[in-house]
Motif scaffolding. Structure first.
Motif, mmCIF file in Angstrom:
data_model
loop_
_atom_site.group_PDB
_atom_site.id
_atom_site.type_symbol
_atom_site.label_atom_id
_atom_site.label_comp_id
_atom_site.label_asym_id
_atom_site.label_seq_id
_atom_site.Cartn_x
_atom_site.Cartn_y
_atom_site.Cartn_z
ATOM 1 N N TYR A 1 -6.006 2.872 14.461
ATOM 2 C CA TYR A 1 -6.562 2.469 15.750
ATOM 3 C C TYR A 1 -7.454 1.224 15.615
ATOM 4 N N GLU A 2 -8.236 1.184 14.553
ATOM 5 C CA GLU A 2 -9.084 0.004 14.312
ATOM 6 C C GLU A 2 -8.228 -1.252 14.146
ATOM 7 N N ASP A 3 -7.164 -1.119 13.361
ATOM 8 C CA ASP A 3 -6.289 -2.266 13.121
ATOM 9 C C ASP A 3 -5.566 -2.704 14.389
ATOM 10 N N ILE A 4 -5.217 -1.751 15.235
ATOM 11 C CA ILE A 4 -4.599 -2.105 16.529
ATOM 12 C C ILE A 4 -5.609 -2.876 17.370
ATOM 13 N N ASN A 5 -6.853 -2.404 17.404
ATOM 14 C CA ASN A 5 -7.899 -3.086 18.177
ATOM 15 C C ASN A 5 -8.205 -4.473 17.628
ATOM 16 N N LYS A 6 -8.122 -4.637 16.304
ATOM 17 C CA LYS A 6 -8.362 -5.935 15.675
ATOM 18 C C LYS A 6 -7.188 -6.887 15.868
ATOM 19 N N GLY A 7 -6.050 -6.348 16.296
ATOM 20 C CA GLY A 7 -4.873 -7.187 16.486
ATOM 21 C C GLY A 7 -3.998 -7.295 15.250
ATOM 22 N N LEU A 8 -4.269 -6.462 14.246
ATOM 23 C CA LEU A 8 -3.449 -6.496 13.036
ATOM 24 C C LEU A 8 -2.080 -5.860 13.283
ATOM 25 N N LEU A 9 -2.017 -4.958 14.254
ATOM 26 C CA LEU A 9 -0.755 -4.358 14.684
ATOM 27 C C LEU A 9 -0.706 -4.488 16.196
ATOM 28 N N ASP B 1 6.609 -3.125 10.494
ATOM 29 C CA ASP B 1 7.019 -3.491 9.127
ATOM 30 C C ASP B 1 6.095 -4.560 8.542
ATOM 31 N N ARG B 2 5.699 -5.508 9.359
ATOM 32 C CA ARG B 2 4.748 -6.531 8.880
ATOM 33 C C ARG B 2 3.400 -5.905 8.541
ATOM 34 N N TYR B 3 2.987 -4.968 9.375
ATOM 35 C CA TYR B 3 1.715 -4.283 9.156
ATOM 36 C C TYR B 3 1.756 -3.463 7.866
ATOM 37 N N LEU B 4 2.916 -2.890 7.546
ATOM 38 C CA LEU B 4 3.069 -2.061 6.346
ATOM 39 C C LEU B 4 2.661 -2.792 5.076
ATOM 40 N N VAL B 5 2.912 -4.092 5.034
ATOM 41 C CA VAL B 5 2.621 -4.875 3.832
ATOM 42 C C VAL B 5 1.142 -4.796 3.464
ATOM 43 N N SER B 6 0.299 -4.644 4.457
ATOM 44 C CA SER B 6 -1.143 -4.609 4.189
ATOM 45 C C SER B 6 -1.641 -3.216 3.790
ATOM 46 N N LEU B 7 -0.773 -2.227 3.851
ATOM 47 C CA LEU B 7 -1.199 -0.852 3.572
ATOM 48 C C LEU B 7 -0.919 -0.461 2.120
ATOM 49 N N PRO B 8 -1.745 0.422 1.576
ATOM 50 C CA PRO B 8 -1.510 0.870 0.206
ATOM 51 C C PRO B 8 -0.341 1.860 0.137
ATOM 52 N N VAL B 9 0.234 1.945 -1.030
ATOM 53 C CA VAL B 9 1.314 2.900 -1.280
ATOM 54 C C VAL B 9 0.691 4.273 -1.443
ATOM 55 N N LEU B 10 1.418 5.305 -1.017
ATOM 56 C CA LEU B 10 0.919 6.678 -1.193
ATOM 57 C C LEU B 10 0.607 6.909 -2.662
ATOM 58 N N GLY B 11 -0.472 7.600 -2.925
ATOM 59 C CA GLY B 11 -0.862 7.867 -4.305
ATOM 60 C C GLY B 11 -1.848 6.837 -4.832
ATOM 61 N N THR B 12 -2.057 5.751 -4.100
ATOM 62 C CA THR B 12 -3.021 4.735 -4.500
ATOM 63 C C THR B 12 -4.418 5.228 -4.123
ATOM 64 N N THR B 13 -5.342 5.102 -5.046
ATOM 65 C CA THR B 13 -6.704 5.544 -4.740
ATOM 66 C C THR B 13 -7.322 4.608 -3.706
ATOM 67 N N ASP B 14 -8.296 5.134 -3.002
ATOM 68 C CA ASP B 14 -8.951 4.338 -1.966
ATOM 69 C C ASP B 14 -9.616 3.093 -2.533
ATOM 70 N N SER B 15 -10.207 3.206 -3.720
ATOM 71 C CA SER B 15 -10.888 2.037 -4.302
ATOM 72 C C SER B 15 -9.886 0.943 -4.635
ATOM 73 N N VAL B 16 -8.721 1.330 -5.153
ATOM 74 C CA VAL B 16 -7.684 0.344 -5.461
ATOM 75 C C VAL B 16 -7.178 -0.282 -4.164
ATOM 76 N N ALA B 17 -6.999 0.553 -3.150
ATOM 77 C CA ALA B 17 -6.534 0.055 -1.859
ATOM 78 C C ALA B 17 -7.548 -0.903 -1.241
ATOM 79 N N GLU B 18 -8.829 -0.564 -1.359
ATOM 80 C CA GLU B 18 -9.868 -1.440 -0.809
ATOM 81 C C GLU B 18 -9.905 -2.776 -1.543
ATOM 82 N N LYS B 19 -9.742 -2.727 -2.858
ATOM 83 C CA LYS B 19 -9.728 -3.970 -3.628
ATOM 84 C C LYS B 19 -8.536 -4.835 -3.233
ATOM 85 N N ALA B 20 -7.392 -4.208 -3.062
ATOM 86 C CA ALA B 20 -6.198 -4.957 -2.644
ATOM 87 C C ALA B 20 -6.396 -5.543 -1.255
#
Length: 172
Positions: A30-38, A52-71
């Protein structure tokens, strides 16, 4: 996997994201929709292409939150750097256009013009004092008590030399 061009709502978007082996929390979506990312369509649906474009910015399942935040942070910095680069290119193009339109003058030309004017001014003031030398000697009669009269006359000569029409700057 859903086989349509548009996803009906955010629940479908979340399901599709999970099917693509990505993860996102509902609040983040919802935040990303409000920001216009989706981009959400006027009818409340989501184009599959946009998701599909939005998916590129999301972490893969199993990725820790810290790794996802760094990415995510790396992606954000990369986008900011690209924006700065594009802005710099646009600024350079605008400046080049302004130069071609004659809105700026090269420093060397300005320095040459100032030097020429300074030489001319110096010569003009020197000539003005030489022409007035006899008048100045007569004015004070060699009397030191008449120093104020001399100062006033010298100031008048100097101001007259500076105020001549030659010294007004040309406007283009």
């Amino acid at each position: 996997m859903l086989e349509m061009k548009n996803l009906k709502n955010t629940a479908d978007v979340l399901k599709y994201i999970e099917e693509q082996n990505r993860k996102v929390k509902k609040t983040k979506l919802y935040e990303d929709i409000n920001k216009g990312l989706l981009k959400k369509q006027a009818d409340g649906t989501f184009k599959l292409r946009d998701v599909d474009r939005y998916l590129v910015s999301l972490p893969v399942l199993g990725t820790t939150d810290s790794v996802a935040e760094k990415a995510s942070e790396r992606q954000r910095r990369k986008e900011e750097q690209e924006i700065r680069r594009i802005t710099a290119i646009a600024n350079k193009e605008e400046f080049d256009l302004a130069v071609k339109q004659g809105k700026f003058i090269a420093k060397e030309k300005v320095y040459q013009e100032l030097a020429a004017r300074a030489v001319t001014l110096g010569m003009q003031i020197k000539t003005a004092f030489e022409v007035s030398a006899v008048e100045l000697v007569e004015l004070v009669e060699g009397n030191p008590k008449k120093t104020n009269s001399l100062k006033q006359k010298l100031t008048e000569i100097f101001e007259n030399a500076l105020s001549q029409k030659k010294w007004t700057l040309k406007s283009s």
